[in-house]
Design a protein around this motif. Sequence first.
Motif, PDB file in Angstrom:
ATOM      1  N   MET A 195       0.824  -1.203   0.000  1.00  0.00           N
ATOM      2  CA  MET A 195       0.000   0.000   0.000  1.00  0.00           C
ATOM      3  C   MET A 195       0.866   1.265   0.000  1.00  0.00           C
ATOM      4  SD  MET A 195      -2.830  -1.413  -0.157  1.00  0.00           S
ATOM      5  CE  MET A 195      -3.530  -3.022   0.116  1.00  0.00           C
ATOM      6  N   ILE A 196       1.983   1.211   0.689  1.00  0.00           N
ATOM      7  CA  ILE A 196       2.886   2.370   0.746  1.00  0.00           C
ATOM      8  C   ILE A 196       3.520   2.603  -0.624  1.00  0.00           C
ATOM      9  CG2 ILE A 196       5.131   3.093   1.651  1.00  0.00           C
ATOM     10  CD1 ILE A 196       4.283   2.043   4.327  1.00  0.00           C
ATOM     11  N   VAL A 197       3.944   1.519  -1.279  1.00  0.00           N
ATOM     12  CA  VAL A 197       4.566   1.641  -2.599  1.00  0.00           C
ATOM     13  C   VAL A 197       3.591   2.281  -3.587  1.00  0.00           C
ATOM     14  CG1 VAL A 197       5.564   0.347  -4.508  1.00  0.00           C
ATOM     15  CG2 VAL A 197       6.080  -0.324  -2.166  1.00  0.00           C
ATOM     16  N   GLN A 198       2.327   1.818  -3.552  1.00  0.00           N
ATOM     17  CA  GLN A 198       1.326   2.369  -4.461  1.00  0.00           C
ATOM     18  C   GLN A 198       0.986   3.816  -4.111  1.00  0.00           C
ATOM     19  OE1 GLN A 198       0.352   0.802  -7.116  1.00  0.00           O
ATOM     20  NE2 GLN A 198       1.380  -1.118  -6.610  1.00  0.00           N
ATOM     21  N   ALA A 199       0.897   4.116  -2.821  1.00  0.00           N
ATOM     22  CA  ALA A 199       0.502   5.464  -2.388  1.00  0.00           C
ATOM     23  C   ALA A 199       1.551   6.503  -2.766  1.00  0.00           C
ATOM     24  CB  ALA A 199       0.258   5.475  -0.876  1.00  0.00           C
ATOM     25  N   ILE A 200       2.833   6.192  -2.574  1.00  0.00           N
ATOM     26  CA  ILE A 200       3.879   7.171  -2.880  1.00  0.00           C
ATOM     27  C   ILE A 200       4.008   7.353  -4.390  1.00  0.00           C
ATOM     28  CG2 ILE A 200       5.777   5.490  -2.862  1.00  0.00           C
ATOM     29  CD1 ILE A 200       5.898   9.099  -1.537  1.00  0.00           C
ATOM     30  N   SER A 201       3.771   6.274  -5.159  1.00  0.00           N
ATOM     31  CA  SER A 201       3.794   6.409  -6.621  1.00  0.00           C
ATOM     32  C   SER A 201       2.654   7.296  -7.099  1.00  0.00           C
ATOM     33  CB  SER A 201       3.698   5.032  -7.282  1.00  0.00           C
ATOM     34  OG  SER A 201       4.762   4.206  -6.867  1.00  0.00           O
ATOM     35  N   LEU A 202       1.469   7.092  -6.504  1.00  0.00           N
ATOM     36  CA  LEU A 202       0.315   7.916  -6.867  1.00  0.00           C
ATOM     37  C   LEU A 202       0.530   9.372  -6.457  1.00  0.00           C
ATOM     38  CD1 LEU A 202      -2.538   8.225  -7.950  1.00  0.00           C
ATOM     39  CD2 LEU A 202      -3.407   7.468  -5.728  1.00  0.00           C
ATOM     40  N   LEU A 203       1.182   9.580  -5.313  1.00  0.00           N
ATOM     41  CA  LEU A 203       1.446  10.942  -4.845  1.00  0.00           C
ATOM     42  C   LEU A 203       2.361  11.688  -5.809  1.00  0.00           C
ATOM     43  CD1 LEU A 203       0.553  12.420  -2.200  1.00  0.00           C
ATOM     44  CD2 LEU A 203       2.832  11.987  -1.343  1.00  0.00           C
ATOM     45  N   ASP A 204       3.384  11.007  -6.296  1.00  0.00           N
ATOM     46  CA  ASP A 204       4.285  11.623  -7.279  1.00  0.00           C
ATOM     47  C   ASP A 204       3.562  11.928  -8.589  1.00  0.00           C
ATOM     48  OD1 ASP A 204       6.347  11.485  -5.475  1.00  0.00           O
ATOM     49  OD2 ASP A 204       7.126   9.583  -6.241  1.00  0.00           O
ATOM     50  N   ASP A 205       2.690  11.003  -9.013  1.00  0.00           N
ATOM     51  CA  ASP A 205       1.925  11.237 -10.254  1.00  0.00           C
ATOM     52  C   ASP A 205       0.988  12.428 -10.102  1.00  0.00           C
ATOM     53  OD1 ASP A 205       3.195   9.113 -11.379  1.00  0.00           O
ATOM     54  OD2 ASP A 205       1.585   7.683 -11.000  1.00  0.00           O
ATOM     55  N   LEU A 206       0.355  12.543  -8.922  1.00  0.00           N
ATOM     56  CA  LEU A 206      -0.551  13.672  -8.675  1.00  0.00           C
ATOM     57  C   LEU A 206       0.195  14.997  -8.706  1.00  0.00           C
ATOM     58  CD1 LEU A 206      -2.931  12.380  -5.847  1.00  0.00           C
ATOM     59  CD2 LEU A 206      -3.513  12.828  -8.213  1.00  0.00           C
ATOM     60  N   ASP A 207       1.416  15.009  -8.152  1.00  0.00           N
ATOM     61  CA  ASP A 207       2.208  16.243  -8.164  1.00  0.00           C
ATOM     62  C   ASP A 207       2.528  16.680  -9.591  1.00  0.00           C
ATOM     63  OD1 ASP A 207       2.218  16.550  -5.431  1.00  0.00           O
ATOM     64  OD2 ASP A 207       4.060  15.405  -5.141  1.00  0.00           O
ATOM     65  N   LYS A 208       2.884  15.709 -10.436  1.00  0.00           N
ATOM     66  CA  LYS A 208       3.190  16.045 -11.832  1.00  0.00           C
ATOM     67  C   LYS A 208       1.954  16.587 -12.554  1.00  0.00           C
ATOM     68  CE  LYS A 208       6.859  12.591 -12.275  1.00  0.00           C
ATOM     69  NZ  LYS A 208       7.235  11.298 -12.893  1.00  0.00           N
ATOM     70  N   GLU A 209       0.821  15.908 -12.357  1.00  0.00           N
ATOM     71  CA  GLU A 209      -0.403  16.343 -13.025  1.00  0.00           C
ATOM     72  C   GLU A 209      -0.854  17.713 -12.519  1.00  0.00           C
ATOM     73  OE1 GLU A 209      -1.911  14.971 -15.586  1.00  0.00           O
ATOM     74  OE2 GLU A 209      -0.298  13.486 -15.616  1.00  0.00           O
ATOM     75  N   LEU A 210      -0.723  17.928 -11.209  1.00  0.00           N
ATOM     76  CA  LEU A 210      -1.101  19.235 -10.649  1.00  0.00           C
ATOM     77  C   LEU A 210      -0.265  20.356 -11.244  1.00  0.00           C
ATOM     78  CD1 LEU A 210      -1.810  18.714  -6.837  1.00  0.00           C
ATOM     79  CD2 LEU A 210      -3.307  19.788  -8.495  1.00  0.00           C
ATOM     80  N   ASN A 211       1.032  20.109 -11.380  1.00  0.00           N
ATOM     81  CA  ASN A 211       1.897  21.138 -11.962  1.00  0.00           C
ATOM     82  C   ASN A 211       1.490  21.451 -13.405  1.00  0.00           C
ATOM     83  OD1 ASN A 211       3.488  21.529  -9.702  1.00  0.00           O
ATOM     84  ND2 ASN A 211       4.906  19.895 -10.245  1.00  0.00           N
ATOM     85  N   ASN A 212       1.161  20.413 -14.173  1.00  0.00           N
ATOM     86  CA  ASN A 212       0.725  20.631 -15.560  1.00  0.00           C
ATOM     87  C   ASN A 212      -0.592  21.405 -15.623  1.00  0.00           C
ATOM     88  OD1 ASN A 212       2.924  19.294 -16.652  1.00  0.00           O
ATOM     89  ND2 ASN A 212       1.914  17.302 -16.602  1.00  0.00           N
ATOM     90  N   TYR A 213      -1.547  21.013 -14.763  1.00  0.00           N
ATOM     91  CA  TYR A 213      -2.852  21.672 -14.761  1.00  0.00           C
ATOM     92  C   TYR A 213      -2.733  23.134 -14.351  1.00  0.00           C
ATOM     93  CZ  TYR A 213      -5.576  17.375 -15.427  1.00  0.00           C
ATOM     94  OH  TYR A 213      -6.144  16.245 -15.940  1.00  0.00           O
ATOM     95  N   ILE A 214      -1.938  23.395 -13.302  1.00  0.00           N
ATOM     96  CA  ILE A 214      -1.812  24.773 -12.801  1.00  0.00           C
ATOM     97  C   ILE A 214      -1.094  25.648 -13.828  1.00  0.00           C
ATOM     98  CG2 ILE A 214      -0.666  26.172 -11.043  1.00  0.00           C
ATOM     99  CD1 ILE A 214      -1.265  23.758  -9.114  1.00  0.00           C
TER     100      ILE A 214
END
Length: 535
Positions: A162-181
Amino acid sequence: MLVLFETAAGYAIFKVLDESKLQQVDNLHKEFETPEKANKVVKLKHFEKFVDTTEALAAATALVEGKIGKSLKKVLKKVVAKEAHEQLAISDLKLGGVIKEKLDLNCIHSPAVAELMRCIRSQMESLITGLPPRELSAMSLGLAHSLSRYKLKFSPDKVDTMIVQAISLLDDLDKELNNYIMRCREWYGWHFPELGKVITDNLAYCKAVRKIGDRTNVATSDLSDILPEEIEAEVKLAAEISMGTEVSEQDIGNIRHLCDQVIEITEYRTQLYDYLKNRMMAIAPNLTVMVGELVGARLISHAGSLLNLAKHPASTVQILGAEKALFRALKTRKDTPKYGLIYHASLVGQTTAKNKGKISRMLAAKASLAIRYDALGEDTNAEMGAENRAKLEARLRQLEEKGIRRISGTGKAMAKADKYQHKSEVKMYDPSGDSTIPSTSKKRKFEEIEEEEEAGEEPETPVVKSKKPKKETVTEVEEEAAEETPKKKKKKKKDKKAEAEEEEPEEEEVAVTESTEKKKKKKKKKVKEEEEDDE
């Protein structure tokens, strides 16, 4: 003879009807080919069924560890103790020793007993009455899962996937947020470019855009719940003098929808971060205290699991994440990296650039201990991590103060360590002794000759050194060499070479003196001709 047979559903006690057939071990399986034949050899005497899976697990773990469980003890006392004269056939020799010691029963274990157990297992459904095959298979599967969990000390809180998946998703969200903003700022910047310079926070920017819409609505909209008063006043002032282009209502609607997406993703990211923090404190509390939630989660994700990370030495944990730089340094034979993912830990970040390498090395050493304690230990407290972090902070303060505590004395005084500077004494070679030509210039010599002629004195020609004394020295060396032992023949050759080298410069000196004599004669001729002309 009685036979103790263990199943996933309970304990069975069989009575051997014909013991003579046990002597023929190789042919015993033929007696169990059919249920009718099997009932002629053994007969079920008692079957003690387990109440639930918990009792079955307790009995199974007791058998694995070679102990007598409560249910087994109850069966043996009830059935076997009444026929104490009978031998009890068991499959585990260690268990037989425990039964004989505690209950004083005569236990037997042999190859014939092992073959008999295999034969009983093949006809178990027909020999044990009142136990449906489906129920037996279900109980076997449940007991197998329970026993596996017990052996692995399985806990759902210790699942690091669960930790491996959560940290991977967190990094993906950061990238997408930067693109959207970035897209939102660029899109709305055509209409109201001054707003991006006034509001620097991304979330506040998106909320303000969603509430304002068209920049003409800034004067009437209330932004006090989003922005401070000073920034709100700047926004209203900038809206009046904005240089942006006009856009349609449809464009504003799409921009607002994009702002909604950014706000939703930001809120979900906050929720995911809280979830990751809780999971890290449950799975690896000591590692979390040492390096933080994000760095610890990235280390686990990079290694694959917490157990894989625990197998790494401290030196690998230190540079985990900098593999590319490591192999490039090894290929080019340069300095290897001092830190990888661990660089983002708070302890490394707050040190000076000079001490980052030392602190990262010490932090990796303590973090590897914390990882092993979290992965393989039974306790779930973070006392060890907090203690090691305090030690690292004390060591960090000591390094920042640049002091070395004295071994003797009060300990308050700090020893001053002078910086070592290597002073190399290099002696320069003096080339002045190499040349055999006189150092005086030709012009100086001509002036001296003219003064001598005016004084009426004849110039003294320089005396050329004769080579006779050299020959004498050579003969003397040869005479001495003749007297010496033949071991020193090599030295003679060296001496001769040195003498030859000395003779060469002497010949050069002679040539130089001859050239100076010719020049003097020419000078005399010129002086005589000038005197004749004067007369």
